[in-house]
Design a protein around this motif. Structure first.
Motif, short mmCIF file in Angstrom:
data_model
loop_
_atom_site.label_atom_id
_atom_site.label_comp_id
_atom_site.label_asym_id
_atom_site.label_seq_id
_atom_site.Cartn_x
_atom_site.Cartn_y
_atom_site.Cartn_z
N TYR A 1 6.67 -4.79 2.05
CA TYR A 1 6.41 -6.13 2.56
C TYR A 1 6.33 -7.13 1.40
O TYR A 1 6.92 -8.21 1.45
CB TYR A 1 5.11 -6.16 3.37
CG TYR A 1 4.80 -7.53 3.89
CD1 TYR A 1 5.39 -7.99 5.06
CD2 TYR A 1 3.95 -8.39 3.21
CE1 TYR A 1 5.15 -9.26 5.54
CE2 TYR A 1 3.69 -9.67 3.68
CZ TYR A 1 4.29 -10.09 4.85
OH TYR A 1 4.04 -11.35 5.30
N TRP A 2 5.62 -6.76 0.33
CA TRP A 2 5.45 -7.69 -0.78
C TRP A 2 6.77 -7.97 -1.47
O TRP A 2 7.07 -9.10 -1.84
CB TRP A 2 4.42 -7.17 -1.78
CG TRP A 2 4.02 -8.25 -2.71
CD1 TRP A 2 3.03 -9.15 -2.54
CD2 TRP A 2 4.64 -8.57 -3.95
NE1 TRP A 2 2.98 -10.03 -3.60
CE2 TRP A 2 3.96 -9.69 -4.48
CE3 TRP A 2 5.69 -8.03 -4.67
CZ2 TRP A 2 4.30 -10.27 -5.68
CZ3 TRP A 2 6.04 -8.61 -5.87
CH2 TRP A 2 5.34 -9.72 -6.37
N GLN B 1 4.26 0.72 2.59
CA GLN B 1 4.38 -0.39 3.53
C GLN B 1 4.02 -1.71 2.86
O GLN B 1 4.74 -2.72 3.00
CB GLN B 1 3.49 -0.16 4.74
CG GLN B 1 3.93 1.00 5.61
CD GLN B 1 2.91 1.33 6.69
OE1 GLN B 1 1.90 0.66 6.84
NE2 GLN B 1 3.18 2.39 7.44
N LYS B 2 2.91 -1.70 2.13
CA LYS B 2 2.50 -2.93 1.45
C LYS B 2 3.51 -3.34 0.39
O LYS B 2 3.83 -4.53 0.25
CB LYS B 2 1.13 -2.73 0.80
CG LYS B 2 -0.02 -2.69 1.79
CD LYS B 2 -1.33 -2.48 1.08
CE LYS B 2 -2.49 -2.40 2.05
NZ LYS B 2 -3.76 -2.19 1.36
#
Length: 174
Positions: A83-84, A79-80
């Protein structure tokens, strides 16, 4: 399908040969069923700019395929990373390097200095003000307008006019 500038940039930059396409398809098929390995996603923020475009594209496509499924099955690292990659400060969203503000400031100051220099140079070699700009001439024009009763509704010959008429402040110059 998630469409971001990063995906379109990566999609446009991909030129795959047949073996690379097959390898990517097998990676995508495998990644759709299980999580992407932690070492692949570790410190993605620091490694992203240095990664080859092909590797960036493969990772983004694998993450995109994982996001097509149930988002609850994504790991926190996935997820991170997604998003990044989509919204992080890289590519067109990269921050300006240090010292950019100072360069802009000094560029503007140089432009203003050049403008004032050119203005001063033009004023130094300009012709003197015309003879109609002296105060005596303008007062004489006022008297002539009063004699002729020019503009009796709103001008100098109207009943309640309190303005200077044609008299302007004397010009400043050489």
């Amino acid at each position: 399908m998630l469409r971001t500038p990063a995906t379109s940039m990566l999609r446009n930059s991909l030129v795959r040969s047949a073996p690379a396409a097959r390898r990517a398809e097998s990676t995508v098929a495998a990644s759709a069923s299980h999580a992407i390995s932690k070492p692949t996603l570790a410190n993605i923020e620091k490694r992203w700019e240095g990664m080859p475009l092909q590797e960036q594209a493969d990772l983004w496509m694998a993450l995109r395929d994982r996001m097509k499924g149930n988002w609850k099955e994504l790991t926190v690292q996935e997820q991170k990373a997604a998003y990044w990659i989509a919204f992080g400060p890289h590519g067109p969203r990269a921050t300006d390097p240090p010292g950019t503000g100072a360069k802009v400031f000094w560029g503007v100051m140089a432009g203003l200095g050049a403008s004032f220099g050119i203005f001063g140079l033009i004023r130094a070699f300009a012709n003197p003000a015309p003879h109609t700009m002296n105060k005596e001439w303008q007062e004489a024009v006022n008297e002539k307008l009063i004699e002729q009763r020019a503009d009796p509704l709103t001008g100098i010959t109207s009943e309640h006019y309190k303005g200077p008429g044609q008299v302007q402040s004397p010009p400043k110059g050489p």
